[in-house]
Enzyme design. Structure first.
Site, PDB file in Angstrom:
ATOM      1  N   LYS A 200       0.863  -1.184   0.000  1.00 36.23           N
ATOM      2  CA  LYS A 200       0.000   0.000   0.000  1.00 36.23           C
ATOM      3  C   LYS A 200       0.898   1.233   0.000  1.00 36.23           C
ATOM      4  CE  LYS A 200      -3.568  -2.528   0.050  1.00 36.23           C
ATOM      5  NZ  LYS A 200      -4.829  -2.784   0.666  1.00 36.23           N
TER       6      LYS A 200
HETATM    7  C1  LIG Z   1      -5.881  -3.714   1.118  1.00 34.99           C
HETATM    8  C2  LIG Z   1      -7.271  -3.227   1.337  1.00 34.99           C
HETATM    9  C3  LIG Z   1      -7.999  -3.535   2.507  1.00 34.99           C
HETATM   10  C4  LIG Z   1      -7.588  -4.558   3.514  1.00 34.99           C
HETATM   11  O1  LIG Z   1      -6.375  -4.421   4.080  1.00 34.99           O
HETATM   12  P1  LIG Z   1      -5.466  -5.665   4.541  1.00 34.99           P
HETATM   13  O2  LIG Z   1      -4.359  -5.003   5.260  1.00 34.99           O
HETATM   14  O3  LIG Z   1      -5.049  -6.377   3.297  1.00 34.99           O
HETATM   15  O4  LIG Z   1      -6.294  -6.520   5.424  1.00 34.99           O
HETATM   16  C5  LIG Z   1      -9.232  -2.935   2.684  1.00 34.99           C
HETATM   17  N1  LIG Z   1      -9.752  -2.122   1.762  1.00 34.99           N
HETATM   18  C6  LIG Z   1      -9.107  -1.831   0.623  1.00 34.99           C
HETATM   19  C7  LIG Z   1      -9.761  -0.899  -0.355  1.00 34.99           C
HETATM   20  C8  LIG Z   1      -7.861  -2.398   0.356  1.00 34.99           C
HETATM   21  O5  LIG Z   1      -7.247  -2.161  -0.798  1.00 34.99           O
END
Ligand SMILES: *Cc1c(COP(=O)(O)O)cnc(C)c1O
Length: 444
Positions: A200
């Site tokens: 991310k």
């Molecule tokens: C990655 C993501 C999540 C979840 O996060 P994790 O850390 O993978 O559990 C939730 N919402 C969106 C839009 C995402 O891209």
């Protein structure tokens, strides 16, 4: 001449030759991150909360919020936010269909259901005009996703929510640090929840965080999944009988190697995403006016920004390129040395999980297990969400402002767009399933 070189697909020279060095490497890890991580290991402090609490305090200060609560991932931060907002059995949550599933699906484990709404074809975020007619007496909350880094249009969404007394949960997993009209995303609704997963924009390993100014939301999230903090500090009257109890039975504590790295990352985050912003804007400014291609970014001087440009995509307008499919377009751009692909997340309302799956043994599909009506949304129900994959493609996510290298990428896109006619003959069109992940099944 610019844009006239023979296409790579037809044996011409590739537009992109590099060197790339660390252009795409993310997150940026220095000795400071390494030292912070090693210190946690040497101290045997992996499972504590002392470092996480410092990270939470700094993160809350960064966003100007009263509370931040660390989680082991973004999915659990969203579940914590849902519980925090009081979502429970029989409730409905409105969420855009085009997003990663954790934006909404954790609602099912609370006995609630999800009603999907359209995305706006320009922002790719929840369409403010497609919310109100979906609200019923059971609707509790609206989930807003700042999708692919773009801030959602919060003003009209907040207006609808306030009018109907609904909570607004912002999923900030794609847009940490971004602004909507001068306000940081995640600070506008009742609660912001987000992933901080490596990959991310704000990347610290497996991790998530929730931010809010609402003490009750914060304390409910604590009581649900942070048992060791459900202590005498809890002020919310309805939670006081449960002090000392692991209310949700879950454990959502953040790993302290993540929070230690998070503290270091936070120091440099605004500076690093400013450089990404400069690089990505340079790329798009250079492509201004090229037919078929449009940036996915807010207007300049609107006070809104893309934050870290996570998983950034471009808009594709096939009508301006003789109807050339985005699949064929991407094939030609890839032959110029650019790793891009058509589509984005597949619409969730067509996922079999939203139609047939009985996850919890109710004897009927989970989506209607606690619902008062049939909430299943068939193919055709959300045409913008269903058609968007043919109008977007992933982009290179530049981490550094290096105009000479970015110019090569600009040339790749310009070359293909200006020579689209040569690509029409062998265009087989788009496959039925476009984008998403290979394992993700779609109801057709
Ligand atoms: C990655 C993501 C999540 C979840 O996060 P994790 O850390 O993978 O559990 C939730 N919402 C969106 C839009 C995402 O891209």
């Amino acid at each position: 001449m610019i844009g006239t070189e023979k296409l790579g697909l037809f044996g011409g020279p590739k537009a992109v030759t590099g060197p790339h060095e660390d252009m795409f490497k993310w997150p940026i890890i220095t000795e400071e991150d390494e030292a912070a991580a090693v210190q946690v290991l040497r101290d045997g402090a992996m499972s504590g909360t002392d470092i996480t609490k410092k990270f939470e305090k700094e993160f809350a200060e960064w966003l100007g919020m009263d509370y931040a609560l660390g989680f082991n991932n973004g999915t659990s931060s969203l579940l914590g936010a849902f519980y925090g907002c009081g979502i429970g059995v029989g409730d409905e949550v409105i969420c855009p269909s085009v997003t990663y599933w954790a934006s909404a699906l954790p609602a099912y484990s609370l006995g609630a259901s999800v009603v999907f709404a359209e995305i706006d074809p320009v922002t790719l975020c929840l369409d403010p005009n497609d919310i109100e007619h979906r609200i019923t007496e059971r609707t509790k909350a609206i989930v807003v996703v700042h999708y692919l880094g773009h801030p959602a249009d919060m003003d009209p969404i907040m207006e609808v929510a306030r009018k109907h007394n609904l909570k607004v949960i912002e999923d900030v997993s794609h847009a940490q640090g971004g602004y909507y009209k001068g306000h940081r995303v995640g600070t506008i609704g009742d609660v912001g929840a987000m992933s901080l997963m490596a990959g991310k924009s704000f990347a610290i390993g497996e991790g998530g965080i929730l931010v809010t100014n609402d003490q009750e939301i914060y304390e409910r999230a604590i009581a649900f999944g942070h048992y060791e903090r459900n202590n005498q500090d809890i002020q919310t009257p309805s939670l006081q009988p449960f002090i000392g109890l692991p209310l949700g039975g879950y454990k959502f504590r953040m790993h302290q190697v993540s929070s230690a790295v998070g503290r270091v990352q936070l120091k440099y985050y605004d500076e690093r995403i400013a450089e990404i912003d400069k690089a990505m804007n340079y790329f798009w400014d250079s492509l201004e006016g090229v037919p078929g291609l449009r940036a996915h970014r807010p207007a300049k001087n609107s006070g809104s920004t893309m934050g870290g440009w996570y998983a950034t995509h471009g808009h594709y307008v096939p009508e301006e390129l003789g109807g050339l499919s985005v699949t064929r377009f991407c094939e030609a751009v890839r032959a110029e040395g650019v790793g891009i692909a058509p589509g984005c997340n597949l619409p969730l309302h067509l996922h079999p999980l939203q139609h047939d799956a009985d996850v919890y043994g109710h004897g009927k599909p989970t989506i209607i297990a606690n619902a008062s009506r049939d909430l299943r949304q068939p193919k055709g129900a959300l045409p913008v969400s269903e058609g968007i994959a043919a109008r977007v493609y992933s982009l290179p996510w530049f981490k550094h402002f290096r105009p000479e290298l970015i110019d090569q990428y600009v040339e790749a896109f310009r070359k293909v767009a200006t020579q689209y006619e040569a690509l029409l003959a062998d265009d087989k069109g788009n496959p039925e399933k476009l984008g998403g992940w290979n394992f993700f099944r779609q109801k057709v």
